[in-house]
Design a protein around this motif. Sequence first.
Motif, PDB file in Angstrom:
ATOM      1  N   GLN A   6       0.836  -1.207   0.000  1.00 55.58           N
ATOM      2  CA  GLN A   6       0.000   0.000   0.000  1.00 55.58           C
ATOM      3  C   GLN A   6       0.868   1.253   0.000  1.00 55.58           C
ATOM      4  O   GLN A   6       0.577   2.214  -0.718  1.00 55.58           O
ATOM      5  N   ASP A  13       0.015   0.282  -4.077  1.00 53.19           N
ATOM      6  CA  ASP A  13      -0.978  -0.758  -4.377  1.00 53.19           C
ATOM      7  C   ASP A  13      -2.365  -0.209  -4.048  1.00 53.19           C
ATOM      8  O   ASP A  13      -2.587   0.305  -2.948  1.00 53.19           O
ATOM      9  N   PRO A  14      -3.313  -0.309  -4.982  1.00 50.90           N
ATOM     10  CA  PRO A  14      -4.638   0.271  -4.742  1.00 50.90           C
ATOM     11  C   PRO A  14      -5.494  -0.525  -3.753  1.00 50.90           C
ATOM     12  O   PRO A  14      -6.557  -0.068  -3.367  1.00 50.90           O
ATOM     13  N   ASP A  15      -5.026  -1.691  -3.324  1.00 53.08           N
ATOM     14  CA  ASP A  15      -5.736  -2.500  -2.333  1.00 53.08           C
ATOM     15  C   ASP A  15      -7.181  -2.778  -2.741  1.00 53.08           C
ATOM     16  O   ASP A  15      -8.110  -2.592  -1.971  1.00 53.08           O
ATOM     17  N   THR A  16      -7.342  -3.264  -3.973  1.00 54.56           N
ATOM     18  CA  THR A  16      -8.673  -3.615  -4.465  1.00 54.56           C
ATOM     19  C   THR A  16      -9.008  -5.079  -4.212  1.00 54.56           C
ATOM     20  O   THR A  16     -10.087  -5.526  -4.543  1.00 54.56           O
ATOM     21  N   GLU A  49      -7.426  -7.565  -5.645  1.00 52.58           N
ATOM     22  CA  GLU A  49      -6.890  -8.353  -6.749  1.00 52.58           C
ATOM     23  C   GLU A  49      -5.443  -8.775  -6.515  1.00 52.58           C
ATOM     24  O   GLU A  49      -4.974  -9.736  -7.105  1.00 52.58           O
TER      25      GLU A  49
END
Length: 128
Positions: free
Chosen positions: A64, A68-71, A73
């Motif tokens: 993060q 990292d967009p932390d979706t 995926e």
Amino acid sequence: MSAGQDVAAALAAVPSIPCEAEGPVFREPWEAQAFAMTLALHQAGLFTWPEWAERLGAAIKRAQAGGDPDTGETYYRHWLAALEEIVVEKKAASAETLHARRDAWDRAARATPHGQPILLENDPLAGA
């Protein structure tokens, strides 16, 4: 501890695991394999669930912090990074061994015809 009990313990220790009513959800076979390896190494006594949860949380926070967009995926990419780190820390394998094995699997995957099982023996450098 049975495999079912160990999965339940993992889910309790690491509640962010993507799940459905039946249990963990995996988008790709390698994600299930990473999960299974983690369970096996825990059952073998390499680490405790609190150690694992701490390691996984740290890997997610680093990702993060790196954007990292932390979706969700990339969850199992963080899982795999944490697994590799704890395996090296606990001296179950060296970082060099892990990198060599990853490279061998990559070469084997590239040498395997589409639709065929990827086998480490398909690595063009196997036995070299």
